[in-house]
Scaffold this motif. Sequence first.
Motif, PDB file in Angstrom:
ATOM      1  N   ARG A   1       0.812  -1.221   0.000  1.00  0.00           N
ATOM      2  CA  ARG A   1       0.000   0.000   0.000  1.00  0.00           C
ATOM      3  C   ARG A   1       0.845   1.270   0.000  1.00  0.00           C
ATOM      4  NH1 ARG A   1      -2.846   1.561   5.354  1.00  0.00           N
ATOM      5  NH2 ARG A   1      -0.867   2.650   5.539  1.00  0.00           N
ATOM      6  N   ASP A   2       1.854   1.326   0.866  1.00  0.00           N
ATOM      7  CA  ASP A   2       2.615   2.559   1.067  1.00  0.00           C
ATOM      8  C   ASP A   2       3.794   2.735   0.119  1.00  0.00           C
ATOM      9  OD1 ASP A   2       0.846   2.948   3.149  1.00  0.00           O
ATOM     10  OD2 ASP A   2       2.271   2.357   4.712  1.00  0.00           O
TER      11      ASP A   2
ATOM     12  N   SER B   1      12.878   6.126   1.673  1.00  0.00           N
ATOM     13  CA  SER B   1      11.470   6.534   1.714  1.00  0.00           C
ATOM     14  C   SER B   1      10.862   6.406   3.109  1.00  0.00           C
ATOM     15  CB  SER B   1      10.652   5.715   0.718  1.00  0.00           C
ATOM     16  OG  SER B   1      10.768   4.336   0.999  1.00  0.00           O
ATOM     17  N   HIS B   2      11.506   5.693   3.999  1.00  0.00           N
ATOM     18  CA  HIS B   2      11.023   5.551   5.377  1.00  0.00           C
ATOM     19  C   HIS B   2      11.529   6.733   6.202  1.00  0.00           C
ATOM     20  CE1 HIS B   2      11.040   0.989   4.467  1.00  0.00           C
ATOM     21  NE2 HIS B   2      10.015   1.598   3.911  1.00  0.00           N
ATOM     22  N   ARG B   3      11.071   7.914   5.855  1.00  0.00           N
ATOM     23  CA  ARG B   3      11.601   9.148   6.427  1.00  0.00           C
ATOM     24  C   ARG B   3      11.437   9.239   7.942  1.00  0.00           C
ATOM     25  NH1 ARG B   3      12.977  10.803   1.800  1.00  0.00           N
ATOM     26  NH2 ARG B   3      11.685  11.281   0.027  1.00  0.00           N
ATOM     27  N   ALA B   4      10.285   8.851   8.456  1.00  0.00           N
ATOM     28  CA  ALA B   4      10.075   8.940   9.911  1.00  0.00           C
ATOM     29  C   ALA B   4      11.023   8.006  10.654  1.00  0.00           C
ATOM     30  CB  ALA B   4       8.623   8.630  10.264  1.00  0.00           C
ATOM     31  N   ALA B   5      11.185   6.789  10.150  1.00  0.00           N
ATOM     32  CA  ALA B   5      12.101   5.842  10.790  1.00  0.00           C
ATOM     33  C   ALA B   5      13.538   6.353  10.708  1.00  0.00           C
ATOM     34  CB  ALA B   5      11.980   4.462  10.153  1.00  0.00           C
ATOM     35  N   CYS B   6      13.935   6.880   9.557  1.00  0.00           N
ATOM     36  CA  CYS B   6      15.298   7.399   9.406  1.00  0.00           C
ATOM     37  C   CYS B   6      15.545   8.578  10.344  1.00  0.00           C
ATOM     38  CB  CYS B   6      15.562   7.788   7.955  1.00  0.00           C
ATOM     39  SG  CYS B   6      15.611   6.370   6.821  1.00  0.00           S
ATOM     40  N   ALA B   7      14.549   9.440  10.531  1.00  0.00           N
ATOM     41  CA  ALA B   7      14.681  10.548  11.475  1.00  0.00           C
ATOM     42  C   ALA B   7      14.836  10.023  12.906  1.00  0.00           C
ATOM     43  CB  ALA B   7      13.474  11.476  11.367  1.00  0.00           C
ATOM     44  N   LEU B   8      14.094   8.954  13.221  1.00  0.00           N
ATOM     45  CA  LEU B   8      14.204   8.332  14.541  1.00  0.00           C
ATOM     46  C   LEU B   8      15.594   7.750  14.752  1.00  0.00           C
ATOM     47  CD1 LEU B   8      12.621   7.531  17.098  1.00  0.00           C
ATOM     48  CD2 LEU B   8      11.920   5.464  15.889  1.00  0.00           C
ATOM     49  N   TYR B   9      16.129   7.070  13.736  1.00  0.00           N
ATOM     50  CA  TYR B   9      17.481   6.511  13.840  1.00  0.00           C
ATOM     51  C   TYR B   9      18.499   7.631  14.073  1.00  0.00           C
ATOM     52  CZ  TYR B   9      15.224   2.464  11.634  1.00  0.00           C
ATOM     53  OH  TYR B   9      14.385   1.433  11.324  1.00  0.00           O
TER      54      TYR B   9
ATOM     55  N   PHE C   1      11.792  -5.444  -5.077  1.00  0.00           N
ATOM     56  CA  PHE C   1      10.368  -5.643  -4.784  1.00  0.00           C
ATOM     57  C   PHE C   1       9.482  -4.948  -5.817  1.00  0.00           C
ATOM     58  CE2 PHE C   1      12.756  -5.196  -0.717  1.00  0.00           C
ATOM     59  CZ  PHE C   1      12.902  -6.546  -0.479  1.00  0.00           C
ATOM     60  N   GLY C   2      10.003  -4.851  -7.060  1.00  0.00           N
ATOM     61  CA  GLY C   2       9.237  -4.302  -8.168  1.00  0.00           C
ATOM     62  C   GLY C   2       9.250  -2.789  -8.281  1.00  0.00           C
ATOM     63  N   VAL C   3      10.034  -2.103  -7.458  1.00  0.00           N
ATOM     64  CA  VAL C   3      10.066  -0.634  -7.502  1.00  0.00           C
ATOM     65  C   VAL C   3      11.500  -0.120  -7.395  1.00  0.00           C
ATOM     66  CG1 VAL C   3       7.734  -0.298  -6.577  1.00  0.00           C
ATOM     67  CG2 VAL C   3       9.638  -0.474  -5.006  1.00  0.00           C
ATOM     68  N   ASP C   4      11.698   1.110  -7.850  1.00  0.00           N
ATOM     69  CA  ASP C   4      12.985   1.785  -7.678  1.00  0.00           C
ATOM     70  C   ASP C   4      13.026   2.394  -6.283  1.00  0.00           C
ATOM     71  OD1 ASP C   4      13.899   1.218 -10.280  1.00  0.00           O
ATOM     72  OD2 ASP C   4      12.856   2.973 -11.090  1.00  0.00           O
ATOM     73  N   LEU C   5      14.117   2.127  -5.579  1.00  0.00           N
ATOM     74  CA  LEU C   5      14.277   2.564  -4.198  1.00  0.00           C
ATOM     75  C   LEU C   5      15.682   3.091  -3.985  1.00  0.00           C
ATOM     76  CD1 LEU C   5      12.875  -0.708  -2.585  1.00  0.00           C
ATOM     77  CD2 LEU C   5      11.694   1.503  -2.591  1.00  0.00           C
ATOM     78  N   VAL C   6      15.879   3.768  -2.877  1.00  0.00           N
ATOM     79  CA  VAL C   6      17.223   4.103  -2.413  1.00  0.00           C
ATOM     80  C   VAL C   6      17.419   3.311  -1.128  1.00  0.00           C
ATOM     81  CG1 VAL C   6      18.795   5.898  -1.606  1.00  0.00           C
ATOM     82  CG2 VAL C   6      17.178   6.386  -3.472  1.00  0.00           C
ATOM     83  N   GLU C   7      18.289   2.323  -1.216  1.00  0.00           N
ATOM     84  CA  GLU C   7      18.590   1.434  -0.093  1.00  0.00           C
ATOM     85  C   GLU C   7      19.604   2.128   0.817  1.00  0.00           C
ATOM     86  OE1 GLU C   7      19.051  -2.916  -1.014  1.00  0.00           O
ATOM     87  OE2 GLU C   7      21.135  -2.393  -0.499  1.00  0.00           O
ATOM     88  N   GLN C   8      19.409   1.986   2.124  1.00  0.00           N
ATOM     89  CA  GLN C   8      20.324   2.613   3.073  1.00  0.00           C
ATOM     90  C   GLN C   8      20.798   1.608   4.115  1.00  0.00           C
ATOM     91  OE1 GLN C   8      18.123   5.870   4.850  1.00  0.00           O
ATOM     92  NE2 GLN C   8      18.784   7.277   3.235  1.00  0.00           N
TER      93      GLN C   8
END
Length: 160
Positions: free
Chosen positions: A27-28, A123-131, A147-154
């Motif tokens: 979904r997200d 894209s997990h901005r809230a989690a990255c801010a928490l880290y 997983f079928g999409v373009d991402l930036v892995e960190q």
Amino acid sequence: MSDMILRPFSADDTAWLIERHQTLYRRDEGFDDTFGPLVADILADFDAGHDPLRERGWIAEQNGARLGSIFCVDAGGGTAKLRLFLLDPKARGKGLGKRLLAICMGFARQTGYRDMVLWTHESHRAACALYAAAGWRLTESKPVHSFGVDLVEQSWRIDL
């Protein structure tokens, strides 16, 4: 969320964790159906052979409803790995993520790990801010197609 409890992960939580990851990431993030099986493999490995003295998973629950998870596993060489950090959307923004992260990192420290790593997406901005707020450092960032999409892995790391 004062009536929230954090309890140990049990095998009875497996189907819920797989479904929640697959559903929320579809979904997200637009993830395809390859993501659920990855979560299933991670949990199968944990169930099959984790060391309960050095590796642990937690489930956040409120009134019997599961709302989140986090895991600490041994990555080798004195390093712990944070895995399967998930918050149900209705539990976000209430301090639960910070609480889960603190319990996981505290366990890693008490268990004697010297550092901790994790893998996520930009894209997990809230989690990255928490880290970042907890002292983690971004060590690598690269574009991928997963997983079928373009991402930036960190990759992130913290000294304990």
